[in-house]
Design a protein around this motif. Structure first.
Motif, mmCIF file in Angstrom:
data_model
loop_
_atom_site.group_PDB
_atom_site.id
_atom_site.type_symbol
_atom_site.label_atom_id
_atom_site.label_comp_id
_atom_site.label_asym_id
_atom_site.label_seq_id
_atom_site.Cartn_x
_atom_site.Cartn_y
_atom_site.Cartn_z
ATOM 1 N N ASN A 121 47.172 92.806 83.865
ATOM 2 C CA ASN A 121 46.547 92.839 82.123
ATOM 3 C C ASN A 121 46.358 94.471 82.344
ATOM 4 O O ASN A 121 45.101 95.143 82.282
ATOM 5 N N VAL A 122 47.147 95.469 81.488
ATOM 6 C CA VAL A 122 46.511 96.911 80.936
ATOM 7 C C VAL A 122 45.590 97.590 79.993
ATOM 8 O O VAL A 122 45.370 98.112 80.995
ATOM 9 N N LEU A 123 45.271 96.361 79.328
ATOM 10 C CA LEU A 123 44.515 96.769 78.287
ATOM 11 C C LEU A 123 42.920 96.753 79.111
ATOM 12 O O LEU A 123 42.458 97.404 79.158
ATOM 13 N N LEU A 147 58.536 103.373 83.461
ATOM 14 C CA LEU A 147 57.115 102.114 82.706
ATOM 15 C C LEU A 147 57.489 101.182 83.988
ATOM 16 O O LEU A 147 56.217 100.626 83.563
ATOM 17 N N LYS A 148 58.574 101.151 83.678
ATOM 18 C CA LYS A 148 59.091 99.403 84.760
ATOM 19 C C LYS A 148 57.919 98.836 86.073
ATOM 20 O O LYS A 148 58.049 98.465 86.280
ATOM 21 N N ASN A 149 58.152 100.872 86.526
ATOM 22 C CA ASN A 149 57.287 100.841 87.885
ATOM 23 C C ASN A 149 55.527 100.602 87.874
ATOM 24 O O ASN A 149 55.749 100.282 88.217
ATOM 25 N N GLY A 150 55.806 100.689 86.658
ATOM 26 C CA GLY A 150 54.253 100.423 86.439
ATOM 27 C C GLY A 150 53.120 102.120 86.569
ATOM 28 O O GLY A 150 52.507 102.710 86.566
ATOM 29 N N ASN A 151 53.914 103.409 86.479
ATOM 30 C CA ASN A 151 53.684 104.726 87.251
ATOM 31 C C ASN A 151 53.120 105.593 85.768
ATOM 32 O O ASN A 151 52.017 105.970 85.844
ATOM 33 N N VAL A 166 61.589 97.389 76.823
ATOM 34 C CA VAL A 166 60.549 96.983 76.265
ATOM 35 C C VAL A 166 60.195 96.933 74.708
ATOM 36 O O VAL A 166 61.169 96.379 74.112
ATOM 37 N N ALA A 167 58.710 96.963 75.136
ATOM 38 C CA ALA A 167 58.853 96.493 73.453
ATOM 39 C C ALA A 167 57.765 98.026 72.879
ATOM 40 O O ALA A 167 57.894 98.334 73.401
ATOM 41 N N PHE A 168 58.324 97.771 71.713
ATOM 42 C CA PHE A 168 57.855 99.318 70.453
ATOM 43 C C PHE A 168 56.048 99.115 69.759
ATOM 44 O O PHE A 168 55.968 97.852 69.062
ATOM 45 N N SER A 169 55.458 99.628 69.505
ATOM 46 C CA SER A 169 54.703 99.845 68.769
ATOM 47 C C SER A 169 55.073 100.328 67.168
ATOM 48 O O SER A 169 56.353 100.613 66.811
ATOM 49 N N ASN A 170 54.328 100.004 66.161
ATOM 50 C CA ASN A 170 54.867 100.306 65.221
ATOM 51 C C ASN A 170 54.857 101.756 65.271
ATOM 52 O O ASN A 170 54.667 102.581 65.841
ATOM 53 N N TYR A 223 60.187 107.142 65.863
ATOM 54 C CA TYR A 223 59.888 106.991 67.318
ATOM 55 C C TYR A 223 58.580 105.612 67.278
ATOM 56 O O TYR A 223 58.037 105.738 66.180
ATOM 57 N N GLY A 224 58.714 105.535 68.264
ATOM 58 C CA GLY A 224 57.839 104.706 69.027
ATOM 59 C C GLY A 224 57.014 104.413 70.038
ATOM 60 O O GLY A 224 57.443 104.703 71.442
ATOM 61 N N ILE A 225 55.923 104.060 70.486
ATOM 62 C CA ILE A 225 54.926 104.115 71.515
ATOM 63 C C ILE A 225 55.639 102.813 72.348
ATOM 64 O O ILE A 225 55.747 101.952 71.757
ATOM 65 N N ALA A 226 56.252 103.104 73.762
ATOM 66 C CA ALA A 226 57.133 101.967 74.287
ATOM 67 C C ALA A 226 56.126 101.333 75.261
ATOM 68 O O ALA A 226 55.510 102.286 76.265
ATOM 69 N N VAL A 227 55.849 100.332 75.338
ATOM 70 C CA VAL A 227 55.215 99.573 77.149
ATOM 71 C C VAL A 227 55.991 98.104 77.009
ATOM 72 O O VAL A 227 56.944 97.984 76.879
ATOM 73 N N ASP A 228 55.762 97.917 78.011
ATOM 74 C CA ASP A 228 55.937 96.771 78.899
ATOM 75 C C ASP A 228 55.692 95.251 78.212
ATOM 76 O O ASP A 228 55.034 95.443 77.218
ATOM 77 N N LYS A 229 56.914 94.483 78.089
ATOM 78 C CA LYS A 229 57.227 93.383 77.063
ATOM 79 C C LYS A 229 55.935 92.216 77.612
ATOM 80 O O LYS A 229 55.706 91.624 76.436
ATOM 81 N N ALA A 230 55.680 92.461 78.433
ATOM 82 C CA ALA A 230 54.410 91.186 78.686
ATOM 83 C C ALA A 230 53.240 92.157 78.329
ATOM 84 O O ALA A 230 52.272 91.491 78.122
ATOM 85 N N GLN A 231 53.051 93.630 77.810
ATOM 86 C CA GLN A 231 51.698 94.112 77.754
ATOM 87 C C GLN A 231 51.143 93.522 75.686
ATOM 88 O O GLN A 231 50.874 94.772 75.427
ATOM 89 N N THR A 232 51.252 92.379 75.392
ATOM 90 C CA THR A 232 51.122 92.316 73.875
ATOM 91 C C THR A 232 49.522 92.547 73.798
ATOM 92 O O THR A 232 49.665 93.369 72.694
ATOM 93 N N PRO A 233 49.144 92.338 74.749
ATOM 94 C CA PRO A 233 47.303 93.490 74.221
ATOM 95 C C PRO A 233 46.853 94.372 73.379
ATOM 96 O O PRO A 233 46.757 94.727 72.947
ATOM 97 N N PHE A 234 47.894 94.949 74.564
ATOM 98 C CA PHE A 234 48.004 97.128 74.770
ATOM 99 C C PHE A 234 48.831 97.073 73.386
ATOM 100 O O PHE A 234 48.492 98.565 72.840
#
Length: 278
Positions: A33-35, A101-105, A123-127, A228-239
């Protein structure tokens, strides 16, 4: 002999404990849970460009990376985690940002990364935080005024590995030859040395290059939209949701506009309304 056996037993137990602890601390990114982790550490680790003027460029005088995306990442970090929170920056390129990102670095990518259907598979993108469009950079006086000229003259266009710009230009100018370089600094050097007639990428990046190299101009308008969007891991929806909420608040309180103006107010032809589109 018994002492030796006891020592060996102790060493084996310690080794087993070390392996268990290590295993616990290396959960896959999808199981973290990155957040929550960032809320506890008061730190967000961002993957950023360090070779892209106006967005993220290493200042050799003080060793700091500076640009629009750097300031925006700092603002988002404080908006999400509090005024005492810190943004940590790790340099990425177009080809390394996704694996890191995938490696968690890194926790998130804010590095001139266009939100595309193909990338959304990974990946998932922000607005959208910056609405760019793909264009061309050419030497002043060039006969290439737009992408149609590039296609008609069967010229060589320069791009960067890992960017979707090369794929885009291949669709709209199939007759053009493509030469891919590792980063934008190499691509600009190649353009100056005549290895290509044009350099293609997002207009925001090209504006930065033209500011640094006045003999080169952005031409032909835009032929592909590049939000342009901020990319995060797909599993990190709360973040991702927290990032979106912070972006919304920064737009509402005027901080976003101040950061945009700080970095682009001297750029000739820059369209604030277009860039700030959501």
């Amino acid at each position: 002999m018994k002492k030796i056996m006891r020592s060996l037993g102790l060493m084996l137990a310690l080794l087993t404990l070390t392996v268990v602890v290590s295993a616990c601390g290396s959960k896959p990114l999808s199981q973290r849970n990155v957040l929550k982790t960032d809320q506890q550490s008061k730190t967000i680790t961002w993957g950023v460009k360090a070779d892209t003027r106006l967005f993220g460029l290493l200042d050799t005088k003080d060793g700091q990376i500076k640009g629009f995306e750097i300031d925006l990442a700092k603002a988002i970090t404080k908006q999400m985690l509090g005024k005492d929170a810190k943004a940590k920056f790790i340099q990425v390129t177009s080809s390394t940002r996704m694996p890191m990102l995938k490696n968690g670095n890194i926790d998130a990518i804010i590095a001139t990364m266009t939100n595309t259907p193909e990338r959304r598979k990974q990946v998932a993108f922000s607005n959208t935080y910056f609405y760019a469009g793909q264009s061309l950079l050419v030497k002043k006086g060039s006969s290439i005024k737009n992408v149609k000229d590039l296609n008609r003259q069967k010229g060589t266009v320069l791009g960067v590995v890992g960017s979707d710009s090369v794929e885009n230009v291949a669709k709209v100018a199939p007759n053009a030859k493509v030469l891919q370089l590792t980063d934008y600094a190499q691509a600009m050097t190649a353009l100056k040395s005549g290895q290509g007639q044009a350099l293609t990428t997002d207009n925001g990046i090209l504006y930065g290059m033209s500011v640094q190299n006045p003999d080169y101009v952005v031409t032909g308008g835009t032929f592909v939209s590049e939000p342009y969007g901020i990319a995060v891991d797909k599993a990190q929806t709360p973040f991702r949701q927290a990032v979106n909420q912070s972006l919304k608040e920064l737009r509402a309180n005027g901080q976003y506009q101040k950061i945009l103006h700080k970095w682009f107010h001297n750029v000739k032809g820059f369209d604030y309304e277009e860039a700030a589109r959501e």
